[in-house]
Design a protein around this motif. Structure first.
Motif, PDB file in Angstrom:
ATOM      1  N   PRO A  91       0.648  -1.381   0.083  1.00 27.37           N
ATOM      2  CA  PRO A  91       0.239   0.043  -0.003  1.00 27.37           C
ATOM      3  C   PRO A  91       0.491   1.262  -0.488  1.00 27.37           C
ATOM      4  O   PRO A  91       1.966   1.291   0.124  1.00 27.37           O
ATOM      5  N   ASP A  92      -0.032   2.763  -0.036  1.00 22.51           N
ATOM      6  CA  ASP A  92       1.082   3.610  -0.452  1.00 22.51           C
ATOM      7  C   ASP A  92       1.359   4.188   0.894  1.00 22.51           C
ATOM      8  O   ASP A  92       0.053   4.061   2.095  1.00 22.51           O
ATOM      9  N   PHE A  93       2.535   4.395   1.462  1.00 18.19           N
ATOM     10  CA  PHE A  93       2.490   4.667   3.111  1.00 18.19           C
ATOM     11  C   PHE A  93       2.757   6.287   3.373  1.00 18.19           C
ATOM     12  O   PHE A  93       3.328   6.430   3.947  1.00 18.19           O
ATOM     13  N   THR A  94       2.511   7.322   2.110  1.00 18.23           N
ATOM     14  CA  THR A  94       2.107   8.486   2.946  1.00 18.23           C
ATOM     15  C   THR A  94       1.697   8.863   3.582  1.00 18.23           C
ATOM     16  O   THR A  94       0.190   8.918   4.140  1.00 18.23           O
ATOM     17  N   GLY A  95       2.272   8.977   4.469  1.00 27.37           N
ATOM     18  CA  GLY A  95       1.502   9.675   5.454  1.00 27.37           C
ATOM     19  C   GLY A  95       1.036   8.687   6.299  1.00 27.37           C
ATOM     20  O   GLY A  95       0.052   8.916   8.158  1.00 27.37           O
TER      21      GLY A  95
END
Length: 350
Positions: A239-243
């Motif tokens: 998954p996207d780990f942004t933030g």
């Protein structure tokens, strides 16, 4: 939330006169991300599907012990048809393991899905899963270690919360069961903390709080076993780990291997995206070769996390330990790296 691509498309259409203001508003509403449905909370007497997506169970007596454990906590176990199968170090071939994992999510009689153990092999079944169909049947999934591959894939492709916690074959220490019950049955939002035993705080053991960078941060909890997670870099199942608040644990890895995997996450840009880091236990993470010059594993973490400029700490009671805490995947939380706490801001279940 509108994505950059969707905003660009809408603005471009407006500029070209292709959309009326009314149509623009409806288009924007459709592109607004809808929060995924949460799994339903468990109740005593619910049926739990038991799957073996990775390693095999030693014999039928091991299966019987698992069934007894699930019944003892008031749930009804439903073992996958080939739960006791074996192919090398795997619990049967990839397609069969994937089909049984898929079937449990699509079975209306099954309230939740538990992995019986870790090992290796969860990532091998990911190409055979129909995530669109799983997403239409959100159910609580629980397991840890190699099951990190499934947690990450479900987060990336389905979006509903899961629980990184004991496998069904685990000892189910009282603290672990209480933690699972609070999340899965009660829909609680507890604060998970580094143990505050004053004697432990004076020891050099792994239970004590180590703060690599102080402060507080909020974000979506995502993570699991470092080895498995790092192996998913470059795949469509991370998954996207942004933030996000990245949480990690590992076992039986030398310090240089922990260094190598954290370096991989840094070079891939994953570490640079996170809002905070929580490391649980790194059990037996010591090089055993005699005379081997080394950093300690805590120095490795300090170098990797201290320079990120975000709150980061180690010592949480999750990982390959007996009384492990349950870490929700995909829910918002606030961490305090100075106090050593993870405070859940929303429940895992509906």
């Amino acid at each position: 939330m509108l994505t950059r691509r969707s905003v660009t498309a809408v603005l471009g259409a407006l500029a070209a006169g292709a959309l009326s203001p009314e149509l623009t508003a409806r288009t924007a509403a459709r592109t607004e991300a809808q929060p995924p449905a949460r799994p339903k909370r468990l109740r005593e007497g619910d049926t739990v599907g038991l799957v073996a997506p990775a390693g095999f169970i030693a014999d039928r007596f091991g299966v019987e012990a698992i069934l007894e454990s699930i019944r003892a906590v008031g749930l009804v176990p439903k073992p996958a048809a080939h739960l006791a199968a074996r192919e090398g170090y795997l619990a049967g071939d990839d397609q069969t393991r994937a089909a049984e994992f898929q079937a449990m999510f699509e079975d209306p009689a099954v309230a939740a899905v538990m992995s019986v153990r870790g090992g290796w092999g969860g990532a091998r079944i990911l190409p055979y899963l129909d995530f669109a169909r799983i997403a239409r049947n959100p159910k609580l999934f629980s397991g840890f270690s190699d099951n990190t591959a499934l947690h990450m894939a479900l987060a990336a492709r389905c979006g509903f919360p899961t629980i990184h916690g004991p496998n069904a074959s685990g000892a189910w220490h009282t603290q672990s069961w209480q933690a699972f019950h609070a999340l899965a049955f009660e829909g609680a939002t507890p604060t998970i903390t580094v143990p505050a035993d004053p004697l432990l705080s004076l020891e050099r053991g792994s239970n004590r709080l180590r703060t690599f960078h102080g402060g507080k941060a909020r974000g979506r909890l995502l993570g699991g076993n470092l080895t498995v997670l790092a192996a998913l870099v470059g795949t469509p199942y991370l998954p996207d780990f942004t933030g996000a608040i990245l949480f990690l644990e590992d076992t039986n890895e030398s310090e240089y291997r922990i260094d190598r995997m954290l370096t991989q996450l840094a070079l891939a840009g994953t570490l640079g995206k996170v809002a905070g880091v929580v490391f649980g236990q790194c059990s037996n993470c010591v090089e055993r070769e005699a005379g081997y010059g080394n950093f300690t594993v805590y120095e490795v973490m300090d170098r990797a996390f201290g320079s990120l400029g975000v709150p980061a700490f180690q010592g949480m009671p999750f990982g390959h330990i007996a009384a492990q805490a349950c870490m929700p995947e995909g829910v918002m939380a606030e961490i305090d790296a100075d106090a050593g706490t993870v405070r859940l801001l929303e429940p895992v279940v509906a």
